[in-house]
Scaffold this motif. Structure first.
Motif, PDB file in Angstrom:
ATOM      1  N   VAL A 168      15.548 -15.949 -16.701  1.00  0.00           N
ATOM      2  CA  VAL A 168      16.309 -17.169 -16.468  1.00  0.00           C
ATOM      3  C   VAL A 168      17.804 -16.865 -16.318  1.00  0.00           C
ATOM      4  O   VAL A 168      18.610 -17.760 -16.103  1.00  0.00           O
ATOM      5  CB  VAL A 168      16.067 -18.163 -17.625  1.00  0.00           C
ATOM      6  N   TYR A 169      18.160 -15.582 -16.396  1.00  0.00           N
ATOM      7  CA  TYR A 169      19.571 -15.180 -16.372  1.00  0.00           C
ATOM      8  C   TYR A 169      20.014 -14.825 -14.961  1.00  0.00           C
ATOM      9  O   TYR A 169      19.223 -14.377 -14.135  1.00  0.00           O
ATOM     10  CB  TYR A 169      19.794 -14.004 -17.335  1.00  0.00           C
ATOM     11  N   GLY A 170      21.281 -15.037 -14.682  1.00  0.00           N
ATOM     12  CA  GLY A 170      21.815 -14.793 -13.354  1.00  0.00           C
ATOM     13  C   GLY A 170      21.767 -13.320 -12.976  1.00  0.00           C
ATOM     14  O   GLY A 170      21.624 -12.442 -13.832  1.00  0.00           O
ATOM     15  N   GLY A 220      27.558 -15.636 -12.958  1.00  0.00           N
ATOM     16  CA  GLY A 220      26.448 -14.798 -12.539  1.00  0.00           C
ATOM     17  C   GLY A 220      25.594 -14.310 -13.681  1.00  0.00           C
ATOM     18  O   GLY A 220      24.578 -13.650 -13.467  1.00  0.00           O
ATOM     19  N   THR A 221      25.991 -14.611 -14.918  1.00  0.00           N
ATOM     20  CA  THR A 221      25.161 -14.325 -16.085  1.00  0.00           C
ATOM     21  C   THR A 221      24.452 -15.582 -16.553  1.00  0.00           C
ATOM     22  O   THR A 221      23.235 -15.598 -16.734  1.00  0.00           O
ATOM     23  CB  THR A 221      26.010 -13.737 -17.225  1.00  0.00           C
ATOM     24  N   LYS A 222      25.214 -16.666 -16.745  1.00  0.00           N
ATOM     25  CA  LYS A 222      24.642 -17.981 -17.047  1.00  0.00           C
ATOM     26  C   LYS A 222      25.461 -19.014 -16.286  1.00  0.00           C
ATOM     27  O   LYS A 222      26.669 -19.158 -16.504  1.00  0.00           O
ATOM     28  CB  LYS A 222      24.643 -18.261 -18.544  1.00  0.00           C
ATOM     29  N   LEU A 223      24.802 -19.738 -15.406  1.00  0.00           N
ATOM     30  CA  LEU A 223      25.469 -20.613 -14.451  1.00  0.00           C
ATOM     31  C   LEU A 223      26.417 -21.633 -15.079  1.00  0.00           C
ATOM     32  O   LEU A 223      27.508 -21.863 -14.536  1.00  0.00           O
ATOM     33  CB  LEU A 223      24.416 -21.330 -13.604  1.00  0.00           C
ATOM     34  N   PRO A 224      26.084 -22.287 -16.213  1.00  0.00           N
ATOM     35  CA  PRO A 224      27.000 -23.294 -16.766  1.00  0.00           C
ATOM     36  C   PRO A 224      28.394 -22.763 -17.093  1.00  0.00           C
ATOM     37  O   PRO A 224      29.363 -23.541 -17.114  1.00  0.00           O
ATOM     38  CB  PRO A 224      26.280 -23.759 -18.039  1.00  0.00           C
ATOM     39  N   HIS A 247      14.882 -16.320  -4.926  1.00  0.00           N
ATOM     40  CA  HIS A 247      14.076 -16.914  -5.997  1.00  0.00           C
ATOM     41  C   HIS A 247      14.684 -16.667  -7.383  1.00  0.00           C
ATOM     42  O   HIS A 247      14.036 -16.967  -8.398  1.00  0.00           O
ATOM     43  CB  HIS A 247      12.660 -16.321  -5.959  1.00  0.00           C
ATOM     44  N   ALA A 248      15.907 -16.160  -7.427  1.00  0.00           N
ATOM     45  CA  ALA A 248      16.497 -15.780  -8.722  1.00  0.00           C
ATOM     46  C   ALA A 248      16.635 -16.953  -9.674  1.00  0.00           C
ATOM     47  O   ALA A 248      16.659 -16.760 -10.898  1.00  0.00           O
ATOM     48  CB  ALA A 248      17.855 -15.124  -8.499  1.00  0.00           C
ATOM     49  N   TYR A 249      16.724 -18.180  -9.150  1.00  0.00           N
ATOM     50  CA  TYR A 249      16.929 -19.342 -10.016  1.00  0.00           C
ATOM     51  C   TYR A 249      15.676 -20.204 -10.151  1.00  0.00           C
ATOM     52  O   TYR A 249      15.759 -21.341 -10.613  1.00  0.00           O
ATOM     53  CB  TYR A 249      18.110 -20.167  -9.502  1.00  0.00           C
ATOM     54  N   ASP A 250      14.528 -19.666  -9.756  1.00  0.00           N
ATOM     55  CA  ASP A 250      13.292 -20.433  -9.902  1.00  0.00           C
ATOM     56  C   ASP A 250      13.024 -20.805 -11.356  1.00  0.00           C
ATOM     57  O   ASP A 250      12.694 -21.951 -11.676  1.00  0.00           O
ATOM     58  CB  ASP A 250      12.103 -19.628  -9.354  1.00  0.00           C
TER      59      ASP A 250
END
Length: 480
Positions: free
Chosen positions: A159-161, A265-269, A313-316
């Motif tokens: 789930v990580y960027g 790029g590690t955690k979107l928020p 698909h990195a953010y699926d």
């Protein structure tokens, strides 16, 4: 209220800060050094973090961790009160600096997330795809590192960027076949990020008062040190990079762009700080095309190759996770009562808007850096208070920007700090001891009962308190 002498500071709150932080660190370190337990998964052989292999009971580690969290809340609250009254911490920073180093010499505590990081990095380092291959489907489930992942994450893709994924792969290259060495390489990386922020913050902030706020609420925050760094969470890397972006944006846009890329790029928020940087530049009439272009291009130089490597698909899994609801949130009782999950995202957005509108006048003030941080703080506070899935270490999104903003904020913002200290403390208690297995029936009943029955109402109380104080703050600022 009379201002205390900065040379000595208010004695009682300083004692709370020092004693609370010392007990917090000592109790957390004790849990870690005792060895595998319901708070710390076994790491196996290899070079790196040390433990005694004593396998303490779930009751023992739960009591020690609860003591650590409560003491950390006292230490953080005492430090904030002392700084508000004139304290300028010096030797206290030595205490927390030594504590940070010691936390990296022992295994992570409080969750098994670091095993997932090691697995995703291992999959990537061996040429696999952590965004499409879950740990239990890689190498027949027999890889010595990937197979260490705990339930319920064995069948979950990353789930990580992609930037965070590349750092995880780098740590896997260092660690090889050893879970312990891979995790330790990750811990060292987080310590370096933490130390870099502390050093840059000290150099960039010219005002001793603002340096004190930054130290106490961010780099020397005992709850962040233990729950965040002591748990070896990816939020430490993302949070450190986000704060670096804020600190460097005005004078070094290229470095700030790189830092922002690492954060988002590690955690979107954590990319939310970009909003504050741009808003503050516009307000200061310093938004030049050249400055913006250098920062954006630097960020893209990092983000584009990382996303090309990861794939579309990195953010699926991130989209799937957006429908999760953790127990200690305002949404849990509503979802249990039948609220459609499709309303979670609009509901969170509404909370963000309300908190931002109420607290903007009090927090978004001062110079360019303070305004940028203030924007990040109000947006982060709204997001965390209204998020459907929230864990204690997610608060790293908030405390760095808030620490930079509060020194220039209206006095009412200090009441907000108090509410958030209590919220962070109580939320952290809800996730003691941390693993989903290894608890005795009694400990499981207590911790899950607290998380299910108490946590949501504490979350509601914090949200309502922040809204009520925000209404009062907005009125007081308007009357000035």
């Amino acid at each position: 209220m009379a201002r205390a002498d900065p040379a000595t500071g208010p004695r009682r709150p300083v004692r709370w800060a020092v004693a609370g932080t010392a007990v917090c660190l000592l109790a957390w370190l004790t849990v870690a050094v005792l060895g595998p337990s319901a708070a710390a998964p076994a790491l196996g052989p290899g070079f790196g973090a040390l433990d005694l292999g004593r396998h303490p009971s779930s009751a023992t580690v739960s009591v020690l961790m609860a003591l650590s969290v409560l003491a950390g809340g006292v230490g953080l609250g005492g430090g904030a009160l002392a700084v508000a009254r004139g304290w300028r911490p010096r030797r206290f920073l030595l205490l927390t600096g030594v504590g940070a180093v010691l936390l990296v010499l022992v295994p992570p505590v409080g969750s098994a997330d670091h095993l997932s990081y090691a697995a995703y990095g291992r999959i990537a380092a061996l040429g696999g795809d952590p965004y499409s291959q879950p740990p239990d489907a890689f190498a027949g489930g027999a890889d010595p590192v990937v197979s260490a992942v705990r339930d319920p994450w064995r069948s979950t893709t990353s789930v990580y960027g992609p930037v965070g994924g590349l750092f995880m792969a780098l740590c896997s290259v260092v660690g090889g076949d050893s879970v312990r060495t891979t995790v330790w390489a990750w811990q060292v990386l987080l310590l370096l990020a933490w130390g870099l922020v502390a050093v840059v913050g000290h150099r960039v902030l010219p005002d001793p008062r603002r340096r004190a706020w930054f130290a106490v609420l961010s780099s020397a925050n005992p709850l962040l040190l233990t729950v965040g760094l002591g748990g070896a969470h990816a939020d430490v890397l993302a949070g450190a990079a986000a704060v670096l972006a804020l600190l460097l944006a005005a004078g070094a846009p290229v470095a700030a762009g790189v830092a922002l890329a690492v954060a988002a790029g590690t955690k979107l928020p954590y990319g939310v700080v970009a909003v504050g940087i741009v808003v503050a530049a516009v307000a200061a009439r310093r938004l030049s095309a050249g400055w913006l272009a250098r920062g954006v291009l630097a960020a893209l130089v990092v983000l584009v190759p990382a996303h090309v490597w990861a794939g579309v698909h990195a953010y699926d899994q991130t989209r799937t996770a957006s429908r999760y609801v953790s127990l200690a949130t305002v949404w849990r009782p509503l979802v249990d009562a039948g609220l459609p999950r499709g309303l979670l995202l609009p509901g969170t957005a509404l909370v963000v808007v309300v908190v931002a509108v109420l607290w903007w006048p009090a927090l978004v003030r001062g110079g360019r850096l303070e305004r940028a941080a203030g924007v990040g703080a109000v947006l982060a506070a709204g997001y965390l208070l209204g998020a459907a899935y929230e864990l204690p270490w997610y608060d790293l999104l908030l405390w760095g920007p808030l620490a930079l903003a509060v020194g220039a904020a209206a006095p009412a913002a200090r009441l907000l700090v108090g509410v958030l200290v209590v919220r962070s403390t109580v939320l952290s208690l809800a996730y003691v001891p941390g693993l989903v297995d290894g608890m005795s029936p009694l400990v499981q009943a207590v911790t899950l009962g607290y998380r299910r029955e108490v946590g949501p109402w504490v979350a509601w109380a914090a949200l309502l308190a922040v809204v009520a104080l925000g209404v009062r703050s907005r009125r007081s600022v308007a009357n000035v």
